[in-house]
Design an enzyme around this catalytic site. Structure first.
Site, PDB file in Angstrom:
ATOM      1  N   GLY A 199      -5.081 -11.436   6.006  1.00  0.00           N
ATOM      2  CA  GLY A 199      -3.769 -11.010   5.471  1.00  0.00           C
ATOM      3  C   GLY A 199      -3.251  -9.594   6.284  1.00  0.00           C
ATOM      4  O   GLY A 199      -3.664  -9.395   7.523  1.00  0.00           O
ATOM      5  N   SER A 200      -2.859  -8.595   5.751  1.00  0.00           N
ATOM      6  CA  SER A 200      -2.243  -7.485   6.419  1.00  0.00           C
ATOM      7  C   SER A 200      -3.172  -6.523   7.171  1.00  0.00           C
ATOM      8  O   SER A 200      -2.760  -5.707   7.958  1.00  0.00           O
ATOM      9  CB  SER A 200      -1.344  -6.486   5.473  1.00  0.00           C
ATOM     10  OG  SER A 200      -0.371  -7.202   5.085  1.00  0.00           O
ATOM     11  N   THR A 201      -4.678  -6.536   6.838  1.00  0.00           N
ATOM     12  CA  THR A 201      -5.496  -5.782   7.545  1.00  0.00           C
ATOM     13  C   THR A 201      -5.556  -6.302   9.095  1.00  0.00           C
ATOM     14  O   THR A 201      -5.922  -5.445  10.066  1.00  0.00           O
ATOM     15  CB  THR A 201      -7.055  -5.637   7.110  1.00  0.00           C
ATOM     16  OG1 THR A 201      -7.098  -7.175   6.719  1.00  0.00           O
ATOM     17  CG2 THR A 201      -6.945  -4.744   5.646  1.00  0.00           C
ATOM     18  N   LYS A 249      -3.050  -6.447  10.828  1.00  0.00           N
ATOM     19  CA  LYS A 249      -1.732  -5.766  11.410  1.00  0.00           C
ATOM     20  C   LYS A 249      -2.497  -4.483  12.373  1.00  0.00           C
ATOM     21  O   LYS A 249      -1.621  -4.194  13.235  1.00  0.00           O
ATOM     22  CB  LYS A 249      -0.821  -5.315  10.619  1.00  0.00           C
ATOM     23  CG  LYS A 249      -0.005  -6.295   9.807  1.00  0.00           C
ATOM     24  CD  LYS A 249       0.876  -6.047   8.619  1.00  0.00           C
ATOM     25  CE  LYS A 249       1.289  -7.025   8.029  1.00  0.00           C
ATOM     26  NZ  LYS A 249       2.160  -6.804   6.673  1.00  0.00           N
TER      27      LYS A 249
END
Length: 713
Positions: A321-323, A325
């Site tokens: 997920g967003s980690t 990014k």
């Protein structure tokens, strides 16, 4: 028949008898000579049918015993034992009375006083006097066991029984493995159990990975005994000494690990996630200071071992997920494509006819890429991937060593996978969907952000030493495994991670720690349904946070994942993970966890000393101690003489006096366990960390069978 004929017949018979007599004589003489020659041959050459009678006699009257080698101890970074051998004993009672059943000093090996035997056993074991008497009154048995009550007893209990000085009670020593901290990096430490030869063999974790090094080499002792098993006078025991196994020192820190376990247990009990991982790394060295998972098990009693066998830190892969990014941003900056002040339209982004949505599908209007990162915008990351191009982005995925093993050395490490064929798949990986990673890969990649662009291998082991000669066999030093980004890029990424925590629009404000600057990035990923799609429902997500502190001079990285928690609505996933992140990171920041290595020392031998003298020696060497019993003579010490330990540990001195309960407040779980083991108390440990409450009051008399509940936090 005339006289001549009679005489001839008589002479003939006489002649025949003479011939037979001579033949018998010669035959007997021949047999005698054969026997004599045979005995002479045996006497001279000591062989029969190629069997050496002298050697066979020695074997017949020589008893060979195996001397068990001690399995190596597993320590934390400061010398606190995490797994060690613990000798236990089984009891049997010899009943057969014979003058031959005596030891070399003439002391009977059999029971001479049943009443005393029954009292000695019933006073110190969970068995009644009446039951012992019944067992030892068996007139047909040569020797008897006393059931479960006489199995796996401690050295302390053995010593208590020995003090009764009664004949007939015998102890059979056996090896067992002690894990004094219960739930404590259990899947990392692993466990060892006995095989068919009664040798301990590692079954998982460090116990399995280093089994050959931890396993010692048994010795042998040869003793000449008579047919009753008693050592012959004027003979000496001969043999080969046992070589103990090597000791393994981990990078784990007892205090940080204890706190992590406590906070993990609290959150686990609150929302019951399907799995949960947490791993804390020293950003300067790559050393793993604390790591845990849920579900886990208690290595002391093996409770929960059936819930999950695999180590989810490296044997489970998942979409982060967003980690992810963090690495998209780093790649964009490092490749020269990033301009944070440029703007884009948030909310939705179409790629090749497919839609990339933001978690806020309405978006925030046209915003900068800097703000998009702090808001965790999927659309922003998809744009960055498109600007870099799939080839460049794929190159950086490889440079951060995703989809590759970290070479941890542990069984079953996963490498992950990625869907990267179509433009929409390539864009999805930029915000952590369509790419599978492990927690160990993530913490390794994060080290490049916290360590000026240099990526460090996660280290669980600091050194291995040989206790037989006090020499270090192998030392595990810092290992740089890549340089995916520049130092300036790493610093810029950390600044963007600070915005997540401190900007008014940032979504990571729960991770603020007063007095310290924190850089963090949160993540939310849909969980696969196992059928090339995603599960539905409010609890079908994997939440995560990656944090670096202090932001201006990174020392620690903490990465946490929480999969499919059963949210109650009272707390957000971010708040729940902050319950773990904040106290653990704060403790790491407040104290240099490696500083106490310089305060290690070698324990002096104070057993059999006067108590006052023992105390003065320990005090002079800056060791902490506690006294068990009100006697004046030390009869045992909790840490063996010569062992190198941290001076933060407590040495427990057992005296020959009446035992009363100590005040255990602020004691570590290990020290409490050791104390109860020496005192013969059954411990019910609740929680992790340090003791704050106990069910037996300080000063209360300790009697056989006492139980104490100690609460830790």
């Amino acid at each position: 028949m005339n006289n001549n004929e009679k005489m001839n017949s008589f002479n003939k018979r006489q002649t025949n008898r003479s011939i037979v007599g001579r033949c018998l004589f010669l035959l007997c003489t021949g047999v005698f000579l054969v026997i004599a020659l045979r005995f002479t041959y045996i006497a001279v050459f000591k062989k029969v049918n190629n069997v050496n009678l002298s050697e066979q006699a020695k074997e017949l009257y020589t008893k060979t015993n195996v001397i068990r080698a001690k399995r190596g101890t597993i320590y934390d970074s400061s010398g606190q034992p995490l797994a060690e051998d613990s000798n236990t004993y089984n009891i049997y009672v010899m009943l057969y009375k014979s003058d031959a059943q005596k030891d070399a000093n003439g002391r009977p090996l059999y029971v001479t006083n049943k009443d005393k035997v029954a009292k000695a056993l019933s006073k110190n074991l969970p068995i009644s006097y009446k039951k012992v008497m019944k067992i030892i009154s068996n007139k047909k048995a040569f020797q008897v066991e006393i059931g479960a009550a006489g199995k796996n007893i401690s050295i302390t209990t053995k010593n208590k029984i020995d003090k009764y000085n009664v004949t007939g009670i015998h102890f059979e020593q056996q090896q067992s493995r002690l894990y004094p901290n219960g739930i404590f990096a259990s899947h990392i430490i692993g466990y060892a159990s006995g095989n068919s030869d009664d040798n301990l063999v590692g079954q998982m974790g460090i116990e399995k990975r280093f089994n050959n090094l931890l396993t010692g080499k048994n010795g042998l002792i040869h003793i000449q005994k008579d047919y009753n098993g008693v050592q012959l006078p004027n003979t000496k025991a001969k043999g080969v000494k046992a070589k103990n196994g090597n000791n393994v020192y981990t990078t784990l820190d007892y205090r940080l690990q204890s706190l992590l376990e406590t906070e993990m247990s609290n959150v686990n009990a609150e929302v019951h996630p399907s799995t949960m991982n947490a791993i804390l790394m020293n950003a300067k060295t790559g050393n793993i200071l604390a790591a845990s998972q849920r579900p886990t098990f208690n290595a002391t009693n093996m409770e929960g071992i059936g819930n999950i066998w695999r180590n989810t830190l490296w044997q489970d892969s998942y979409e982060p997920g967003s980690t992810m990014k963090i690495f998209t941003m780093a790649s964009s900056i490092n490749s020269g494509h990033y301009n944070g002040n440029d703007t884009y339209l948030s909310g939705r982004y179409a790629i090749d006819g497919k839609i990339v949505p933001d978690w806020n599908t309405n978006g925030w209007g046209r915003i900068t890429y800097d703000k998009g990162f702090a808001l965790s915008s999927n659309v922003a990351m998809a744009h960055l991937e498109q600007q870099m191009g799939s080839k460049t982005w794929s190159n950086y995925i490889n440079r951060f060593k995703f989809l590759k093993s970290t070479n941890s050395g542990f069984d079953g490490e996963q490498t992950g996978s990625m869907q990267f064929q179509y433009p929409i798949e390539q864009a999805n990986t930029a915000f952590g969907q369509g790419i599978q990673v492990t927690a160990l890969q993530m913490i390794q990649a994060l080290s490049s952000i916290a360590n000026n662009g240099y990526m460090l291998k996660p280290q669980f082991i600091s050194k291995i030493d040989n206790p037989n000669n006090d020499k270090v066999i192998k030392k595990y030093n810092k290992q740089v495994v890549g340089h995916p980004i520049s130092s300036s890029t790493a610093k810029k990424v950390i600044k963007h991670m600070e915005d997540v925590v401190y900007k008014p629009y940032g979504i990571g404000s729960d991770y603020k720690i007063p007095g310290y600057k924190i850089a963090a990035k949160t993540g939310t990923a849909q969980v696969s349904d196992g059928r090339s799609g995603y599960a539905s429902g409010d609890d079908s997500y994997l939440y995560s946070v990656a944090g670096i502190a202090p932001a201006n001079n990174p020392k620690y990285i903490l990465y946490i994942t929480m999969k499919q928690p059963r949210l109650t609505g009272t707390k957000t996933p971010t708040q729940l993970m902050a319950q773990i992140f904040n106290p653990v990171m704060k403790l790491a920041l407040e104290e240099d966890v490696n500083a106490n290595n310089s305060s290690n020392g070698k324990i002096p031998d104070v057993s059999s000393m006067n108590l006052d003298k023992a105390k003065s020696i320990l005090t002079a060497n800056n060791y902490k101690y506690a006294v068990l019993g009100n006697g004046n003579q030390v009869i045992d010490q909790s840490i063996s003489a010569g062992q190198i330990i941290s001076k933060a540990r407590k040495v427990i001195l057992m005296t020959d006096g009446v035992k009363t309960m100590n005040n255990l407040k602020h004691w570590s779980k290990y020290d409490v366990y050791t104390y109860c083991h020496m005192a013969g108390i059954k411990l019910n440990a609740v929680g992790d960390g340090y003791a704050y409450k106990q069910s037996l009051s300080p000063g209360e008399l300790i009697t056989n069978g006492k139980k104490v509940t100690v609460k830790f936090k």
